[in-house]
Design a protein around this motif. Structure first.
Motif, PDB file in Angstrom:
ATOM      1  N   HIS A 113       1.003  -1.446   0.180  1.00 51.76           N
ATOM      2  CA  HIS A 113      -0.240  -0.400  -0.379  1.00 51.76           C
ATOM      3  C   HIS A 113       0.784   1.342  -0.109  1.00 51.76           C
ATOM      4  O   HIS A 113       2.288   1.331   0.610  1.00 51.76           O
ATOM      5  N   TYR A 114       0.544   2.426  -0.067  1.00 48.62           N
ATOM      6  CA  TYR A 114       0.893   3.260  -0.551  1.00 48.62           C
ATOM      7  C   TYR A 114       0.384   4.611   0.771  1.00 48.62           C
ATOM      8  O   TYR A 114      -0.947   4.236   0.669  1.00 48.62           O
ATOM      9  N   TYR A 115       1.139   4.884   1.571  1.00 50.15           N
ATOM     10  CA  TYR A 115       0.933   6.018   2.184  1.00 50.15           C
ATOM     11  C   TYR A 115       1.683   7.691   2.173  1.00 50.15           C
ATOM     12  O   TYR A 115       1.892   7.528   1.270  1.00 50.15           O
ATOM     13  N   GLY A 116       0.942   8.557   3.082  1.00 54.58           N
ATOM     14  CA  GLY A 116       0.814   9.514   3.194  1.00 54.58           C
ATOM     15  C   GLY A 116       2.117   9.627   4.849  1.00 54.58           C
ATOM     16  O   GLY A 116       2.291   8.802   5.121  1.00 54.58           O
ATOM     17  N   LEU A 117       2.858  10.906   4.436  1.00 55.36           N
ATOM     18  CA  LEU A 117       3.943  11.508   5.733  1.00 55.36           C
ATOM     19  C   LEU A 117       2.442  11.044   6.977  1.00 55.36           C
ATOM     20  O   LEU A 117       1.114  11.976   6.963  1.00 55.36           O
ATOM     21  N   GLY A 118       2.694  11.123   8.554  1.00 60.19           N
ATOM     22  CA  GLY A 118       2.214  11.569   9.242  1.00 60.19           C
ATOM     23  C   GLY A 118       2.267  12.822   9.969  1.00 60.19           C
ATOM     24  O   GLY A 118       3.039  14.079   9.658  1.00 60.19           O
ATOM     25  N   ARG A 119       2.076  12.645  11.294  1.00 61.42           N
ATOM     26  CA  ARG A 119       2.252  13.962  11.582  1.00 61.42           C
ATOM     27  C   ARG A 119       3.310  14.590  12.040  1.00 61.42           C
ATOM     28  O   ARG A 119       4.698  13.950  12.449  1.00 61.42           O
ATOM     29  N   ASP A 120       3.936  16.024  12.046  1.00 61.95           N
ATOM     30  CA  ASP A 120       5.481  15.840  13.312  1.00 61.95           C
ATOM     31  C   ASP A 120       5.371  16.136  14.113  1.00 61.95           C
ATOM     32  O   ASP A 120       4.860  15.768  15.022  1.00 61.95           O
ATOM     33  N   LEU A 121       6.498  15.269  14.692  1.00 66.49           N
ATOM     34  CA  LEU A 121       6.790  14.331  15.983  1.00 66.49           C
ATOM     35  C   LEU A 121       8.022  15.443  16.494  1.00 66.49           C
ATOM     36  O   LEU A 121       7.909  14.555  17.761  1.00 66.49           O
ATOM     37  N   GLY A 122       8.544  15.804  15.950  1.00 68.99           N
ATOM     38  CA  GLY A 122       9.329  17.187  16.967  1.00 68.99           C
ATOM     39  C   GLY A 122      10.843  17.253  16.194  1.00 68.99           C
ATOM     40  O   GLY A 122      11.432  16.837  14.635  1.00 68.99           O
ATOM     41  N   LEU A 123      11.391  18.274  16.439  1.00 66.96           N
ATOM     42  CA  LEU A 123      12.310  18.753  15.873  1.00 66.96           C
ATOM     43  C   LEU A 123      13.959  18.013  16.080  1.00 66.96           C
ATOM     44  O   LEU A 123      14.574  17.212  17.276  1.00 66.96           O
ATOM     45  N   ALA A 124      13.952  17.511  14.928  1.00 72.77           N
ATOM     46  CA  ALA A 124      15.606  16.415  14.909  1.00 72.77           C
ATOM     47  C   ALA A 124      16.943  17.113  15.499  1.00 72.77           C
ATOM     48  O   ALA A 124      17.352  18.185  15.544  1.00 72.77           O
TER      49      ALA A 124
END
Length: 189
Positions: free
Chosen positions: A170-181
């Protein structure tokens, strides 16, 4: 938590859903979808894509010594899928998808005008690995649509790249922003 062994599989999450741009022997622009690829070196900046020898794009990369990596947006997922199920021997994928082939000024390969992110690669190494051959391309330029930039940097949320899950196909999109690396982990120091 107990892990479940799945055995030796070609699986990690996520994998990209890239459109690889090449010119065939007659100079016709072509695209193929590839998931086996990634960044492999920081200096010089290099990326890999691995293809099977029977693929139409394989011969094109070997002949032209170049390829582009085009990151399509989520809205183009059907086009990305199409480019992975139809051979360039039998179809003009740029025309079918309504894409514009742009001749790179840096490498002997086309890129997709409509894709928000493009990486232009000069072939520098070929490694036969078995069923696949890994092409290592030195990155000569990265192009990003201006509308997909934020504070002078590419904005993943605006690019909306497509990712692929090999196991469930399956193809997916990105999820939510988890924070600054290189920042959010500091709280554990």
């Amino acid at each position: 938590m107990e892990k479940v062994s799945l055995g030796a599989k070609s699986m990690t999450l996520p994998t990209p859903a890239w459109l690889i741009g090449t010119y065939d022997a007659d100079g016709k622009p072509n695209l193929m979808t590839a998931a086996w690829g990634g960044i492999c070196c920081s200096k010089p900046v290099c990326m890999t894509v691995s293809l099977q020898k029977p693929r139409y794009s394989y011969a094109a990369i070997m002949e032209r010594k170049a390829f582009t990596i085009n990151v399509a947006a989520e809205a183009d997922v059907a086009k990305v899928d199409y480019c992975g199920i139809v051979s360039g021997k039998n179809a003009d994928k740029f025309a079918v998808c309504g894409y514009t082939a742009v001749k790179s000024e840096l490498v002997d390969a086309p890129y997709v005008a409509e894709c928000p992110l493009t990486v232009e690669c000069k072939l520098i190494h070929v490694q036969d690995l078995g069923q696949h051959t890994m092409f290592v391309g030195e990155v000569l330029d990265v192009k990003v649509d201006g509308a997909c930039m934020k504070d002078g940097k590419p904005d993943a949320a605006a690019i909306k790249p497509i990712i692929f899950a090999p196991e469930d196909r399956h193809y997916y999109g990105l999820g939510r922003d988890l924070g600054l690396a290189f920042s959010i982990g500091k709280e554990l120091k």
